[in-house]
Design a protein around this motif. Structure first.
Motif, PDB file in Angstrom:
ATOM      1  N   LEU A 136       0.831  -1.202   0.000  1.00 36.74           N
ATOM      2  CA  LEU A 136       0.000   0.000   0.000  1.00 36.74           C
ATOM      3  C   LEU A 136       0.870   1.259   0.000  1.00 36.74           C
ATOM      4  N   PRO A 137       0.429   2.328  -0.637  1.00 39.74           N
ATOM      5  CA  PRO A 137       1.237   3.558  -0.671  1.00 39.74           C
ATOM      6  C   PRO A 137       1.192   4.374   0.612  1.00 39.74           C
ATOM      7  N   THR A 138       0.249   4.097   1.509  1.00 39.24           N
ATOM      8  CA  THR A 138       0.090   4.898   2.724  1.00 39.24           C
ATOM      9  C   THR A 138       0.151   3.999   3.950  1.00 39.24           C
ATOM     10  N   PHE A 139       0.947   4.400   4.942  1.00 41.41           N
ATOM     11  CA  PHE A 139       1.066   3.646   6.176  1.00 41.41           C
ATOM     12  C   PHE A 139       0.943   4.593   7.364  1.00 41.41           C
ATOM     13  N   THR A 181       8.912   7.748  -3.538  1.00 34.63           N
ATOM     14  CA  THR A 181       8.898   8.002  -4.981  1.00 34.63           C
ATOM     15  C   THR A 181       9.884   7.123  -5.742  1.00 34.63           C
ATOM     16  N   TRP A 182      10.665   6.322  -5.042  1.00 39.51           N
ATOM     17  CA  TRP A 182      11.621   5.441  -5.698  1.00 39.51           C
ATOM     18  C   TRP A 182      10.887   4.212  -6.233  1.00 39.51           C
ATOM     19  N   ILE A 183      11.155   3.872  -7.490  1.00 40.04           N
ATOM     20  CA  ILE A 183      10.515   2.704  -8.091  1.00 40.04           C
ATOM     21  C   ILE A 183      11.172   1.440  -7.564  1.00 40.04           C
ATOM     22  N   LEU A 184      10.397   0.605  -6.916  1.00 44.89           N
ATOM     23  CA  LEU A 184      10.738  -0.732  -6.458  1.00 44.89           C
ATOM     24  C   LEU A 184      11.596  -0.781  -5.188  1.00 44.89           C
ATOM     25  N   LEU A 185      12.443   0.229  -4.944  1.00 47.45           N
ATOM     26  CA  LEU A 185      13.317   0.175  -3.775  1.00 47.45           C
ATOM     27  C   LEU A 185      12.515   0.163  -2.480  1.00 47.45           C
ATOM     28  N   ASP A 186      11.528   1.055  -2.371  1.00 47.72           N
ATOM     29  CA  ASP A 186      10.729   1.089  -1.143  1.00 47.72           C
ATOM     30  C   ASP A 186       9.918  -0.189  -0.962  1.00 47.72           C
ATOM     31  N   HIS A 228       8.987 -19.761  -3.795  1.00 49.75           N
ATOM     32  CA  HIS A 228       7.995 -18.797  -3.313  1.00 49.75           C
ATOM     33  C   HIS A 228       8.131 -17.433  -4.006  1.00 49.75           C
ATOM     34  N   SER A 229       9.349 -17.026  -4.293  1.00 55.14           N
ATOM     35  CA  SER A 229       9.512 -15.721  -4.940  1.00 55.14           C
ATOM     36  C   SER A 229       8.953 -15.733  -6.354  1.00 55.14           C
ATOM     37  N   ALA A 230       9.092 -16.852  -7.060  1.00 57.41           N
ATOM     38  CA  ALA A 230       8.629 -16.908  -8.447  1.00 57.41           C
ATOM     39  C   ALA A 230       7.120 -16.872  -8.557  1.00 57.41           C
ATOM     40  N   ILE A 231       6.408 -17.387  -7.561  1.00 55.86           N
ATOM     41  CA  ILE A 231       4.942 -17.457  -7.676  1.00 55.86           C
ATOM     42  C   ILE A 231       4.227 -16.409  -6.839  1.00 55.86           C
ATOM     43  N   LEU A 232       4.929 -15.721  -5.919  1.00 54.45           N
ATOM     44  CA  LEU A 232       4.261 -14.755  -5.052  1.00 54.45           C
ATOM     45  C   LEU A 232       4.916 -13.378  -5.101  1.00 54.45           C
ATOM     46  N   ILE A 233       6.167 -13.297  -4.693  1.00 52.93           N
ATOM     47  CA  ILE A 233       6.788 -11.992  -4.458  1.00 52.93           C
ATOM     48  C   ILE A 233       7.132 -11.284  -5.762  1.00 52.93           C
ATOM     49  N   LEU A 234       7.845 -11.948  -6.659  1.00 58.85           N
ATOM     50  CA  LEU A 234       8.279 -11.286  -7.892  1.00 58.85           C
ATOM     51  C   LEU A 234       7.121 -10.865  -8.798  1.00 58.85           C
ATOM     52  N   PRO A 235       6.061 -11.672  -8.968  1.00 63.62           N
ATOM     53  CA  PRO A 235       4.930 -11.171  -9.771  1.00 63.62           C
ATOM     54  C   PRO A 235       4.311  -9.902  -9.198  1.00 63.62           C
ATOM     55  N   MET A 236       4.173  -9.824  -7.871  1.00 60.98           N
ATOM     56  CA  MET A 236       3.616  -8.617  -7.274  1.00 60.98           C
ATOM     57  C   MET A 236       4.548  -7.426  -7.453  1.00 60.98           C
ATOM     58  N   LEU A 237       5.848  -7.638  -7.311  1.00 59.56           N
ATOM     59  CA  LEU A 237       6.807  -6.541  -7.522  1.00 59.56           C
ATOM     60  C   LEU A 237       6.795  -6.081  -8.975  1.00 59.56           C
ATOM     61  N   LEU A 238       6.649  -7.012  -9.902  1.00 60.56           N
ATOM     62  CA  LEU A 238       6.558  -6.643 -11.314  1.00 60.56           C
ATOM     63  C   LEU A 238       5.293  -5.841 -11.580  1.00 60.56           C
ATOM     64  N   TYR A 239       4.173  -6.260 -10.996  1.00 55.41           N
ATOM     65  CA  TYR A 239       2.912  -5.532 -11.130  1.00 55.41           C
ATOM     66  C   TYR A 239       3.049  -4.114 -10.585  1.00 55.41           C
ATOM     67  N   VAL A 240       3.654  -3.974  -9.420  1.00 51.93           N
ATOM     68  CA  VAL A 240       3.826  -2.656  -8.802  1.00 51.93           C
ATOM     69  C   VAL A 240       4.749  -1.785  -9.636  1.00 51.93           C
ATOM     70  N   THR A 241       5.801  -2.365 -10.207  1.00 52.21           N
ATOM     71  CA  THR A 241       6.737  -1.592 -11.027  1.00 52.21           C
ATOM     72  C   THR A 241       6.044  -0.976 -12.228  1.00 52.21           C
ATOM     73  N   LEU A 251      -2.828  -3.010 -17.722  1.00 48.31           N
ATOM     74  CA  LEU A 251      -1.535  -3.162 -18.393  1.00 48.31           C
ATOM     75  C   LEU A 251      -0.546  -3.918 -17.510  1.00 48.31           C
ATOM     76  N   ALA A 252      -0.551  -3.603 -16.220  1.00 50.54           N
ATOM     77  CA  ALA A 252       0.355  -4.288 -15.296  1.00 50.54           C
ATOM     78  C   ALA A 252       0.044  -5.784 -15.224  1.00 50.54           C
ATOM     79  N   VAL A 253      -1.246  -6.140 -15.194  1.00 47.00           N
ATOM     80  CA  VAL A 253      -1.638  -7.548 -15.153  1.00 47.00           C
ATOM     81  C   VAL A 253      -1.193  -8.261 -16.433  1.00 47.00           C
TER      82      VAL A 253
END
Length: 373
Positions: A14-17, A102-107, A159-172, A203-205
């Motif tokens: 989420l963008p807000t915490f 505002t950093w892409i992917l780092l945060d 786990h990264s291939a099926i959960l974490i990396l797809p979500m990071l790619l979507y967010v990017t 588009l991200a999906v």
């Protein structure tokens, strides 16, 4: 457990915490590290305990107890992430105090670091028990179990291939689309914000669906099925059934996993993956039957149907939750499009997390019932 981890990853991006109970950035880092260390200590003690106590007379009862402890530790992984983001202000520190919003992917990587480190801690700690469990079940001619480092790397890859990396790619893709600053895009964003952010999300999906099959067979330790009688038989079966694919792959698991899967909704890239243990256990004609089963998933559009079913269950679940919490829809829209929201208080964030957990439980019940019937 996979659904619970996916829910945690979605909420963590989420963008807000909110500002939690710990307001100092340095103390937030220290307390977050301490929670991960506490989970590692619990996993290490559990792994040592079951490795010493396991024997044939205690086996069945011990196995049930071990599975409960292991499930509890993975629930602990989720709790560590929630506690870090909400109560320990880890999300606020990364996005606001350190100014990385505002950093892409780092945060996003930093936000998920408590989750990823907790998973590594649990895998590392439980390794002795996992090895003894494997050795008690394996055949004499089977491949030895991984080393501790190899086991953790294998689990991380899976786990990264099926959960974490797809979500990071979507967010990017979402963040790159949201940061377009041309005059035309800015006007379109102001005039039709709903369609703008919907278009970016779609588009991200699509990008994830196109890249994920290619990414999965490379992150997992796979190679092309060697030329020979089995490959000729599989290729002739695919041609006869009019099944289009990119390649047949062998998934190297050191004979610890017996499974097969097809990746990719589109014909290209689409891979049919067989694990090494399955290739050893089944004959060539049995493997052709497995291929027919996987082709049936594609021909009957099971994946799109399951996605549509989940979406319908989500819509109906949101309507039911809205009866209890009338203001839920704006937060879910913010969650879907990763827009800033007014979840300034950590209690509101907990309320949203609880509501999302109930929603996912509802989807899981509906999905499970339909898939079984």
């Amino acid at each position: 457990m996979q659904i619970l981890l996916l829910l945690t990853i979605i909420l963590a991006l989420l963008p807000t915490f909110p500002i939690g109970l710990v307001t100092d950035g340095r103390w937030s880092v220290v307390c977050t590290a301490a929670t991960v260390a506490a989970l590692f200590l619990a996993a290490w003690m559990a792994g040592k305990l079951f490795a010493h106590l396991w024997n044939r007379t205690w086996y069945l009862r011990g196995l049930r107890c071990y599975r409960l402890v292991r499930a509890g530790l993975f629930v602990g992984v989720v709790l560590v992430e929630f506690i870090s983001l909400i109560l320990l202000s880890w999300g606020y520190v990364v996005r606001r105090v350190w100014g990385l919003g505002t950093w892409i992917l780092l945060d996003e990587i930093l936000l998920l670091s408590p989750l990823m480190l907790s998973l590594v801690a649990v895998w590392w700690g439980l390794y002795p028990a996992e090895k003894i469990l494997h050795d008690s079940l394996r055949r004499r001619d089977s491949t030895p179990f991984w080393s501790r480092t190899g086991y953790v790397i294998f689990q991380a890859r899976t786990h990264s291939a099926i959960l974490i990396l797809p979500m990071l790619l979507y967010v990017t893709v979402q963040e790159m689309g949201s940061q377009l600053d041309s005059a035309l895009m800015e006007q379109f964003r102001q005039w039709l914000p709903f369609y703008y952010f919907t278009g970016i999300s779609v588009l991200a999906v699509l990008v994830v669906l196109l890249i994920l099959p290619w990414m999965l067979v490379r992150i997992w330790q796979t190679e092309s099925l060697p030329q020979g009688e089995l490959r000729d038989l599989l290729e002739s079966t695919a041609r006869r059934l009019g099944f289009r694919y990119t390649d047949f792959r062998v998934w190297h698991t050191q004979n610890n996993i017996a499974n097969a899967l097809v990746t990719g909704i589109l014909p290209w890239p689409r891979y049919v993956v067989f694990s090494d243990s399955l290739l050893q256990a089944l004959s060539s004609y049995e493997l052709v039957a497995v291929l027919g089963h996987e082709i049936g998933h594609v021909r009957r559009w099971h994946l799109p149907l399951y996605v549509g079913l989940c979406m319908l269950a989500a819509v109906s679940g949101v309507q039911l939750l809205s009866l209890r919490w009338p203001g839920l829809e704006p937060y879910l829209v913010a969650l879907l499009y990763r827009l800033p929201s007014d979840l300034a208080d950590w209690r509101q964030w907990l309320h949203l997390a609880f509501s999302m957990t109930v929603l996912w439980g509802y989807i899981w019940l509906i999905f499970g019932y339909v898939s079984r019937h």
